[in-house]
Design a protein around this motif. Structure first.
Motif, PDB file in Angstrom:
ATOM      1  N   GLU A   1       0.549  -1.450   0.121  1.00 44.10           N
ATOM      2  CA  GLU A   1      -0.443   0.002   0.295  1.00 44.10           C
ATOM      3  C   GLU A   1       0.554   0.912  -0.014  1.00 44.10           C
ATOM      4  O   GLU A   1       0.493   2.427  -0.664  1.00 44.10           O
ATOM      5  CB  GLU A   1      -1.239   0.000   1.421  1.00 44.10           C
ATOM      6  CG  GLU A   1      -2.291  -1.223   1.002  1.00 44.10           C
ATOM      7  CD  GLU A   1      -3.272  -0.408   2.479  1.00 44.10           C
ATOM      8  OE1 GLU A   1      -3.466   0.145   2.534  1.00 44.10           O
ATOM      9  OE2 GLU A   1      -3.730  -1.613   2.675  1.00 44.10           O
TER      10      GLU A   1
ATOM     11  N   GLU B   1       1.038   3.986  -3.139  1.00 44.46           N
ATOM     12  CA  GLU B   1       1.301   5.425  -2.696  1.00 44.46           C
ATOM     13  C   GLU B   1       2.252   6.001  -3.394  1.00 44.46           C
ATOM     14  O   GLU B   1       1.554   7.346  -3.677  1.00 44.46           O
ATOM     15  CB  GLU B   1       0.498   5.521  -1.328  1.00 44.46           C
ATOM     16  CG  GLU B   1      -0.587   5.287  -0.938  1.00 44.46           C
ATOM     17  CD  GLU B   1      -2.011   6.043  -2.086  1.00 44.46           C
ATOM     18  OE1 GLU B   1      -2.228   7.565  -2.112  1.00 44.46           O
ATOM     19  OE2 GLU B   1      -2.494   5.317  -2.722  1.00 44.46           O
TER      20      GLU B   1
ATOM     21  N   GLN C   1       2.278   8.667  -6.981  1.00 45.78           N
ATOM     22  CA  GLN C   1       2.720   9.955  -7.448  1.00 45.78           C
ATOM     23  C   GLN C   1       3.518  10.724  -8.638  1.00 45.78           C
ATOM     24  O   GLN C   1       3.653  11.506  -8.681  1.00 45.78           O
ATOM     25  CB  GLN C   1       3.657  10.755  -5.812  1.00 45.78           C
ATOM     26  CG  GLN C   1       2.002  10.555  -4.830  1.00 45.78           C
ATOM     27  CD  GLN C   1       0.936  11.004  -4.583  1.00 45.78           C
ATOM     28  OE1 GLN C   1       1.035  12.025  -4.615  1.00 45.78           O
ATOM     29  NE2 GLN C   1      -0.043  10.624  -4.281  1.00 45.78           N
TER      30      GLN C   1
ATOM     31  N   ARG D   1      -3.970   4.000  -9.132  1.00 46.77           N
ATOM     32  CA  ARG D   1      -4.180   3.343  -7.437  1.00 46.77           C
ATOM     33  C   ARG D   1      -4.707   1.845  -8.247  1.00 46.77           C
ATOM     34  O   ARG D   1      -4.427   0.903  -7.321  1.00 46.77           O
ATOM     35  CB  ARG D   1      -4.946   4.527  -6.812  1.00 46.77           C
ATOM     36  CG  ARG D   1      -4.552   4.158  -5.319  1.00 46.77           C
ATOM     37  CD  ARG D   1      -5.501   4.869  -4.211  1.00 46.77           C
ATOM     38  NE  ARG D   1      -4.268   6.160  -3.916  1.00 46.77           N
ATOM     39  CZ  ARG D   1      -4.312   6.950  -5.025  1.00 46.77           C
ATOM     40  NH1 ARG D   1      -5.355   7.323  -5.295  1.00 46.77           N
ATOM     41  NH2 ARG D   1      -3.978   8.169  -4.891  1.00 46.77           N
TER      42      ARG D   1
END
Length: 184
Positions: A62, A66, A70, A81
């Protein structure tokens, strides 16, 4: 015609790329190292071993996803995602790039053989793998995130996860249809 198929031939024919439908079962570092320690026996010119590996375990997925999303434009982040959240873990294969074309191609061939070994060995353990070479592997921001140095190339992301459903067999063209014989 061949009567029976060897164990390794069966594994080669049975292996599928697992692109979705991963379970939540953890992919452990121990499992990855066990598979890699066999996969590294891939043929490689001069025993250059032109590879290194970055493992993203299930426990770090996770946070990795993330960080990775980005690197994408804001309008793509939700899509990426969702895409990167599906596998249970990742193995990123990084290849040494040699400035000499022959050695570069030998290195890429060796890395490809290693990845095939990894896929076959993982399949034997019911661990699904798909080798992805999406455009992000060339993105300088992704290279920076993964600490990929000049003189190295991301050969691909291996998406990993255990699975329940085996994809349908997709037919292959027979070797006879692709073979020519010199002098005929």
């Amino acid at each position: 015609m061949k009567q029976s198929t060897s164990h390794i031939a069966n594994i080669i024919r049975e292996r599928r790329s697992i692109k979705s439908g991963y379970s939540d079962r953890e992919v452990t570092q121990e499992t990855i190292l066990e598979i890699l320690n066999d996969a590294v026996w891939a043929p490689n010119h001069g025993l250059r071993e032109p590879w290194r590996f970055i493992f993203v375990p299930t426990s770090e997925k996770e946070r990795f996803v993330e960080d990775l999303v980005q690197t994408f434009s804001p309008d793509m982040q939700a899509n990426r995602r969702n895409y990167f959240s599906q596998p249970a873990a990742f193995l990123i294969i990084v290849m040494d790039e040699d400035p000499r074309q022959k050695q570069w191609e030998e290195n890429f061939g060796a890395v490809s053989a290693l990845i095939q070994n990894f896929q076959l060995l993982a399949w034997e353990q019911k661990l699904g793998v798909v080798w992805k070479t999406n455009p992000h592997i060339y993105d300088p921001k992704v290279r920076e995130l993964l600490n990929v140095k000049p003189g190295e190339k991301i050969a691909g992301f291996l998406h990993l996860g255990y699975f329940d459903q085996v994809p349908q067999v997709r037919p292959r063209t027979s070797a006879e249809d692709k073979l020519s014989v010199y002098g005929e």
